[in-house]
Design an enzyme around this catalytic site. Structure first.
Site, mmCIF file in Angstrom:
data_model
loop_
_atom_site.group_PDB
_atom_site.id
_atom_site.type_symbol
_atom_site.label_atom_id
_atom_site.label_comp_id
_atom_site.label_asym_id
_atom_site.label_seq_id
_atom_site.Cartn_x
_atom_site.Cartn_y
_atom_site.Cartn_z
ATOM 1 N N SER A 176 0.842 -1.188 0.000
ATOM 2 C CA SER A 176 0.000 0.000 0.000
ATOM 3 C C SER A 176 0.887 1.252 0.000
ATOM 4 O O SER A 176 1.649 1.456 -0.942
ATOM 5 C CB SER A 176 -0.964 -0.043 1.185
ATOM 6 O OG SER A 176 -2.002 0.881 1.027
ATOM 7 N N GLU A 243 -18.219 -5.317 2.821
ATOM 8 C CA GLU A 243 -18.482 -3.883 2.678
ATOM 9 C C GLU A 243 -19.824 -3.594 2.008
ATOM 10 O O GLU A 243 -20.339 -2.474 2.111
ATOM 11 C CB GLU A 243 -17.361 -3.224 1.877
ATOM 12 C CG GLU A 243 -16.046 -3.095 2.631
ATOM 13 C CD GLU A 243 -14.926 -2.537 1.774
ATOM 14 O OE1 GLU A 243 -14.277 -1.564 2.197
ATOM 15 O OE2 GLU A 243 -14.712 -3.076 0.668
ATOM 16 N N HIS A 290 -7.378 -5.769 -1.204
ATOM 17 C CA HIS A 290 -6.233 -4.966 -0.760
ATOM 18 C C HIS A 290 -5.557 -5.553 0.483
ATOM 19 O O HIS A 290 -4.348 -5.368 0.670
ATOM 20 C CB HIS A 290 -6.696 -3.531 -0.469
ATOM 21 C CG HIS A 290 -5.579 -2.559 -0.285
ATOM 22 N ND1 HIS A 290 -4.707 -2.214 -1.298
ATOM 23 C CD2 HIS A 290 -5.185 -1.845 0.808
ATOM 24 C CE1 HIS A 290 -3.829 -1.338 -0.856
ATOM 25 N NE2 HIS A 290 -4.093 -1.097 0.425
#
Length: 311
Positions: A176, A243, A290
């Site tokens: 990241s 999510e 991610h």
């Protein structure tokens, strides 16, 4: 009846005490062959915790390879296990015993979000950042160059004191913002490391600042001499199943869409692909997001660092 019940309780308690007598006092679990050093940065005055895992073997004549791991509060244990187990059968894995150096913060939390945001982002006179999904303001940014100087002038000398180091096999691994940091270092101080492992690099930072750094580097006629491995998750440009039920699901979906984690990585690789001295590999791991890309970065990046290509 009451006496019998009390006697039964007494006998049961006695048996329980006898069982506990076989249990020794609890001890802290430690990572074998590892040590922890606290260093204060001469650049910022901030304290860091440096985790070092030394190989349990005789060093080769050239010294041990070294892997520098960012966000080590969260990932040192996993990385340590992979480095140690994959080097047990080096004839088949190609991975030799190596020193693992984790750069961490003095906290028990997996991340120090404020400090990592500063340490891992490139400096710029003007910084334009997208609104965060949580609506909170961004922490300060732009400390990457000072952080690199801290690594070069304080962390690396410490490692040199602990074991012989092969200066031709130094690897930097980040995810990241850590992946962004790796790309920035490769473009601005390419000799700092020999191999750069960038998982889901945040190329979107400050309107793709690192892409502009790459274009300027190439326009100046420079040639990157290094090895670079970039990987991203195939699900990074959309929200996860969890999510979907979040109150801010659409805000998060737009955040990921705008960040173009996959597309930006592909564009960066395409831009750098004609560098004759840059050994570059790129992988999209389908089904990973991610967060879940991190184990893939570690194991495949580790193989890339020690072999001609990742498996």
């Amino acid at each position: 009846m009451i006496r019998q019940a009390r006697w039964t309780l007494f006998i049961g308690g006695l048996v329980g005490l006898m069982a506990f007598a076989d249990v020794h006092a609890a001890e802290k679990v430690t990572i074998p062959n590892s040590e922890l050093h606290t260093i204060t940065s001469r650049e910022t005055g901030d304290a860091y915790q440096i985790q070092i895992r030394l190989p349990n073997s005789k060093p080769p004549e050239s010294g041990f390879p070294v892997i520098y791991l960012l966000d080590s509060n969260a990932w040192f244990g996993m990385a340590s296990d992979l480095v140690s187990t994959r080097s047990l059968n080096k004839d088949s894995t190609g991975i030799t015993p190596a020193i693992l150096v984790g750069i961490a913060y003095p906290t028990d939390a997996p991340y120090d979000l404020k400090r990592r945001t500063f340490d891992l982002t490139p400096p710029s006179e003007n910084v334009t950042m997208p609104p965060r999904p949580n609506g909170k303001p961004w922490p300060p940014t732009g400390g990457a160059d000072a952080f690199l100087r801290f690594i070069e002038t304080q962390v690396k000398p410490l490692v040199d004191q602990r074991a012989p180091v092969d200066k031709s096999q130094e690897t930097l691994m980040g995810h990241s913002f850590g992946g962004l940091f790796a790309l920035h270092v490769m473009l601005t101080q390419p000799g700092s490391f020999d191999t750069y492992l960038a998982g889901s690099p945040s190329i979107w930072f400050n309107q793709k600042q690192v892409m502009e750094e790459a274009k300027a580097y190439l326009a100046a006629g420079n040639s990157v001499k290094a090895r670079l491995y970039i990987c991203v998750g195939g699900e990074e440009e959309d929200i996860t199943a969890a999510e979907e039920t979040h109150p801010q699901a659409e805000i998060r979906r737009q955040w990921k869409k705008d960040n173009r984690m996959i597309g930006n990585a592909q564009d960066f690789v395409a831009l750098m692909s004609n560098q004759p001295e840059l050994d570059i590999a790129f992988k999209v791991f389908e089904g990973e997001d991610h967060g879940t890309i991190i184990p893939q970065l570690m194991i495949h990046g580790l193989h890339f660092a020690f072999n001609q290509k990742a498996p």
